[in-house]
Design a protein around this motif. Structure first.
Motif, PDB file in Angstrom:
ATOM      1  N   GLN A  57      -4.068  24.670   1.346  1.00 23.30           N
ATOM      2  CA  GLN A  57      -3.984  25.871   2.168  1.00 23.30           C
ATOM      3  C   GLN A  57      -5.123  26.838   1.884  1.00 23.30           C
ATOM      4  O   GLN A  57      -5.494  27.650   2.733  1.00 23.30           O
ATOM      5  N   ALA A  58      -5.669  26.767   0.674  1.00 24.04           N
ATOM      6  CA  ALA A  58      -6.724  27.693   0.285  1.00 24.04           C
ATOM      7  C   ALA A  58      -8.098  27.247   0.781  1.00 24.04           C
ATOM      8  O   ALA A  58      -9.066  27.984   0.670  1.00 24.04           O
ATOM      9  N   GLU A  59      -8.190  26.039   1.339  1.00 20.80           N
ATOM     10  CA  GLU A  59      -9.472  25.518   1.789  1.00 20.80           C
ATOM     11  C   GLU A  59      -9.593  25.615   3.311  1.00 20.80           C
ATOM     12  O   GLU A  59      -8.616  25.776   4.027  1.00 20.80           O
ATOM     13  N   ARG A  60     -10.817  25.481   3.781  1.00 22.68           N
ATOM     14  CA  ARG A  60     -11.071  25.647   5.212  1.00 22.68           C
ATOM     15  C   ARG A  60     -10.620  24.431   6.019  1.00 22.68           C
ATOM     16  O   ARG A  60     -10.211  24.559   7.166  1.00 22.68           O
ATOM     17  N   LYS A  61     -10.733  23.260   5.453  1.00 23.10           N
ATOM     18  CA  LYS A  61     -10.378  22.054   6.187  1.00 23.10           C
ATOM     19  C   LYS A  61      -8.874  22.017   6.430  1.00 23.10           C
ATOM     20  O   LYS A  61      -8.078  22.198   5.510  1.00 23.10           O
ATOM     21  N   PRO A  62      -8.440  21.785   7.671  1.00 23.93           N
ATOM     22  CA  PRO A  62      -6.997  21.772   7.953  1.00 23.93           C
ATOM     23  C   PRO A  62      -6.328  20.514   7.421  1.00 23.93           C
ATOM     24  O   PRO A  62      -6.946  19.452   7.325  1.00 23.93           O
ATOM     25  N   VAL A  63      -5.060  20.646   7.062  1.00 19.38           N
ATOM     26  CA  VAL A  63      -4.243  19.502   6.704  1.00 19.38           C
ATOM     27  C   VAL A  63      -3.713  18.894   7.997  1.00 19.38           C
ATOM     28  O   VAL A  63      -3.321  19.614   8.920  1.00 19.38           O
ATOM     29  N   PHE A  64      -3.718  17.581   8.098  1.00 17.82           N
ATOM     30  CA  PHE A  64      -3.208  16.921   9.294  1.00 17.82           C
ATOM     31  C   PHE A  64      -2.281  15.780   8.893  1.00 17.82           C
ATOM     32  O   PHE A  64      -2.381  15.223   7.798  1.00 17.82           O
TER      33      PHE A  64
ATOM     34  N   LEU B 299       0.828  -1.199   0.000  1.00 15.49           N
ATOM     35  CA  LEU B 299       0.000   0.000   0.000  1.00 15.49           C
ATOM     36  C   LEU B 299       0.869   1.258   0.000  1.00 15.49           C
ATOM     37  O   LEU B 299       1.855   1.361   0.734  1.00 15.49           O
ATOM     38  N   TYR B 300       0.496   2.203  -0.835  1.00 16.72           N
ATOM     39  CA  TYR B 300       1.172   3.503  -0.907  1.00 16.72           C
ATOM     40  C   TYR B 300       1.081   4.214   0.441  1.00 16.72           C
ATOM     41  O   TYR B 300       0.038   4.244   1.074  1.00 16.72           O
ATOM     42  N   ARG B 301       2.207   4.781   0.877  1.00 14.63           N
ATOM     43  CA  ARG B 301       2.303   5.462   2.172  1.00 14.63           C
ATOM     44  C   ARG B 301       2.007   4.523   3.338  1.00 14.63           C
ATOM     45  O   ARG B 301       1.467   4.935   4.372  1.00 14.63           O
ATOM     46  N   ARG B 302       2.366   3.263   3.181  1.00 11.41           N
ATOM     47  CA  ARG B 302       2.038   2.273   4.223  1.00 11.41           C
ATOM     48  C   ARG B 302       2.725   2.594   5.542  1.00 11.41           C
ATOM     49  O   ARG B 302       2.168   2.348   6.614  1.00 11.41           O
ATOM     50  N   LYS B 303       3.946   3.104   5.491  1.00 10.89           N
ATOM     51  CA  LYS B 303       4.683   3.385   6.719  1.00 10.89           C
ATOM     52  C   LYS B 303       5.029   4.872   6.784  1.00 10.89           C
ATOM     53  O   LYS B 303       5.443   5.457   5.788  1.00 10.89           O
ATOM     54  N   GLY B 304       4.862   5.446   7.959  1.00  7.74           N
ATOM     55  CA  GLY B 304       5.236   6.842   8.149  1.00  7.74           C
ATOM     56  C   GLY B 304       4.036   7.769   8.147  1.00  7.74           C
ATOM     57  O   GLY B 304       2.930   7.407   7.749  1.00  7.74           O
ATOM     58  N   PHE B 305       4.278   9.009   8.592  1.00  8.42           N
ATOM     59  CA  PHE B 305       3.231  10.029   8.648  1.00  8.42           C
ATOM     60  C   PHE B 305       3.288  10.905   7.402  1.00  8.42           C
ATOM     61  O   PHE B 305       4.358  11.318   6.967  1.00  8.42           O
ATOM     62  N   TYR B 306       2.094  11.182   6.858  1.00  7.63           N
ATOM     63  CA  TYR B 306       1.970  11.988   5.647  1.00  7.63           C
ATOM     64  C   TYR B 306       0.778  12.928   5.789  1.00  7.63           C
ATOM     65  O   TYR B 306      -0.114  12.688   6.609  1.00  7.63           O
ATOM     66  N   PRO B 307       0.731  13.984   4.968  1.00 11.70           N
ATOM     67  CA  PRO B 307      -0.381  14.934   5.075  1.00 11.70           C
ATOM     68  C   PRO B 307      -1.646  14.455   4.372  1.00 11.70           C
ATOM     69  O   PRO B 307      -1.593  13.911   3.257  1.00 11.70           O
ATOM     70  N   TYR B 308      -2.775  14.658   5.041  1.00 12.04           N
ATOM     71  CA  TYR B 308      -4.094  14.342   4.495  1.00 12.04           C
ATOM     72  C   TYR B 308      -5.022  15.511   4.787  1.00 12.04           C
ATOM     73  O   TYR B 308      -4.723  16.378   5.615  1.00 12.04           O
ATOM     74  N   GLN B 309      -6.158  15.503   4.107  1.00 13.89           N
ATOM     75  CA  GLN B 309      -7.166  16.526   4.361  1.00 13.89           C
ATOM     76  C   GLN B 309      -8.548  15.910   4.247  1.00 13.89           C
ATOM     77  O   GLN B 309      -8.853  15.222   3.269  1.00 13.89           O
ATOM     78  N   GLU B 310      -9.363  16.130   5.268  1.00 12.45           N
ATOM     79  CA  GLU B 310     -10.747  15.692   5.188  1.00 12.45           C
ATOM     80  C   GLU B 310     -11.467  16.530   4.138  1.00 12.45           C
ATOM     81  O   GLU B 310     -11.094  17.668   3.862  1.00 12.45           O
TER      82      GLU B 310
ATOM     83  N   LYS C 154     -14.650   9.023  -0.467  1.00 12.24           N
ATOM     84  CA  LYS C 154     -14.934  10.428  -0.746  1.00 12.24           C
ATOM     85  C   LYS C 154     -14.747  11.337   0.470  1.00 12.24           C
ATOM     86  O   LYS C 154     -14.948  12.543   0.376  1.00 12.24           O
ATOM     87  N   GLN C 155     -14.331  10.782   1.599  1.00 13.53           N
ATOM     88  CA  GLN C 155     -14.209  11.593   2.807  1.00 13.53           C
ATOM     89  C   GLN C 155     -12.806  12.092   3.088  1.00 13.53           C
ATOM     90  O   GLN C 155     -12.610  12.921   3.972  1.00 13.53           O
ATOM     91  N   ILE C 156     -11.819  11.605   2.363  1.00 11.43           N
ATOM     92  CA  ILE C 156     -10.432  11.983   2.647  1.00 11.43           C
ATOM     93  C   ILE C 156      -9.662  12.080   1.350  1.00 11.43           C
ATOM     94  O   ILE C 156     -10.000  11.440   0.359  1.00 11.43           O
ATOM     95  N   ARG C 157      -8.635  12.917   1.340  1.00 11.41           N
ATOM     96  CA  ARG C 157      -7.785  12.990   0.164  1.00 11.41           C
ATOM     97  C   ARG C 157      -6.346  13.180   0.571  1.00 11.41           C
ATOM     98  O   ARG C 157      -6.033  13.703   1.640  1.00 11.41           O
ATOM     99  N   TYR C 158      -5.480  12.713  -0.282  1.00 12.45           N
ATOM    100  CA  TYR C 158      -4.045  12.825  -0.067  1.00 12.45           C
ATOM    101  C   TYR C 158      -3.582  14.237  -0.442  1.00 12.45           C
ATOM    102  O   TYR C 158      -4.028  14.798  -1.429  1.00 12.45           O
ATOM    103  N   VAL C 159      -2.688  14.783   0.337  1.00 10.14           N
ATOM    104  CA  VAL C 159      -2.013  16.009  -0.034  1.00 10.14           C
ATOM    105  C   VAL C 159      -0.651  15.591  -0.601  1.00 10.14           C
ATOM    106  O   VAL C 159       0.198  15.080   0.116  1.00 10.14           O
TER     107      VAL C 159
END
Length: 256
Positions: A215-222, A187-198, A250-255
């Protein structure tokens, strides 16, 4: 079956060949209305790539287990591509949830699974695949790569299809635990922390977003790591505070 051009191999297979046998496949050189996940289009130069749809007839598979088909098709495609010569480091080739094929941070293939359900079971499943093979220039796709760009050589799409159709039955026959392990391992990004956005659930295409767009959207990147995948195909992310959150496609996307 080969056809030089069609609107969509998935649509053609679903509407015109409902009684076709297991693993009946339609391949084309060009789709006028090729589709990807969540309404995405699919950019493909005519005659350069592998575009096809395969009919799968599951044996009494409950509709609740449909993600098994998505895992099987993506793992079969990954194994097929990994077997090709001159591809380089195999671990760079991953499956990006739910079922895109990635090489590094670039998209090599997309998969669209459409299930036809009868009662509580899946009676037919259509797996549409677009694999970038010999295309060298992309104009609209956000982060594409092809086998030719990776290796510096050309490939025969029909030969790759033959390899895939030989691999798919073997993967479909795998026990669920073995299949799930193979899926999670690659699986892509299987190990480690990466940025996502709801994201708000919507019909808008793409589950990827650039840092500038985020950055232009209201939902924070985590920042989060992948903790697992549910039996229904939802992704489980664990944030930096150790809290786990479950999302469907449809609830999450990769940054990226």
């Amino acid at each position: 079956m080969y056809i030089s051009q069609t609107y969509s191999t998935n649509t053609l297979l679903r509407e015109d060949y409902p009684d076709a046998p297991h693993l009946f496949t339609i391949r084309t050189d060009y789709q006028t209305a090729g589709r990807g996940q969540a309404g995405n289009g699919w950019e493909s130069e005519a005659g350069k790539n592998l575009l096809f749809s395969t009919l799968i007839r599951p044996d009494n598979m409950p509709a609740t287990e449909q993600f098994s088909l998505s895992m099987a098709v993506s793992i079969a495609l990954r194994r097929t591509v990994a077997s090709l010569p001159a591809l380089g480091e195999e671990e760079v080739l991953t499956v990006k949830w739910p079922n895109d094929l990635y090489y590094g941070d670039k998209k090599l293939a997309g998969i669209l699974i459409e299930n036809i359900i009868q009662g509580a079971n899946i009676c037919r499943s259509i797996a549409g695949i677009g694999l970038n093979v010999n295309q060298l220039v992309f104009t609209t796709a956000p982060n594409p790569i092809s086998l030719a760009l990776i290796t510096g050589r050309t490939f025969d799409p029909e030969e790759i299809l033959s390899l895939f159709l030989a691999e798919l039955p073997r993967v479909l026959a795998m026990p669920f635990d073995e299949l799930q392990t193979a899926y999670l391992t690659h699986l892509y990004r299987r190990k480690g922390f990466y940025p996502y956005q709801e994201r708000e659930v919507s019909i808008l295409p793409t589950n990827n977003i650039s840092p500038e767009q985020a950055q232009a959207e209201r939902k924070p990147v985590f920042m989060a790591e992948i903790a697992g995948i549910t039996a229904f195909g939802e992704i489980i992310l664990r944030d930096s505070e150790g809290q786990e959150h479950t999302y469907h496609y449809k609830q999450i996307r990769y940054v990226l």
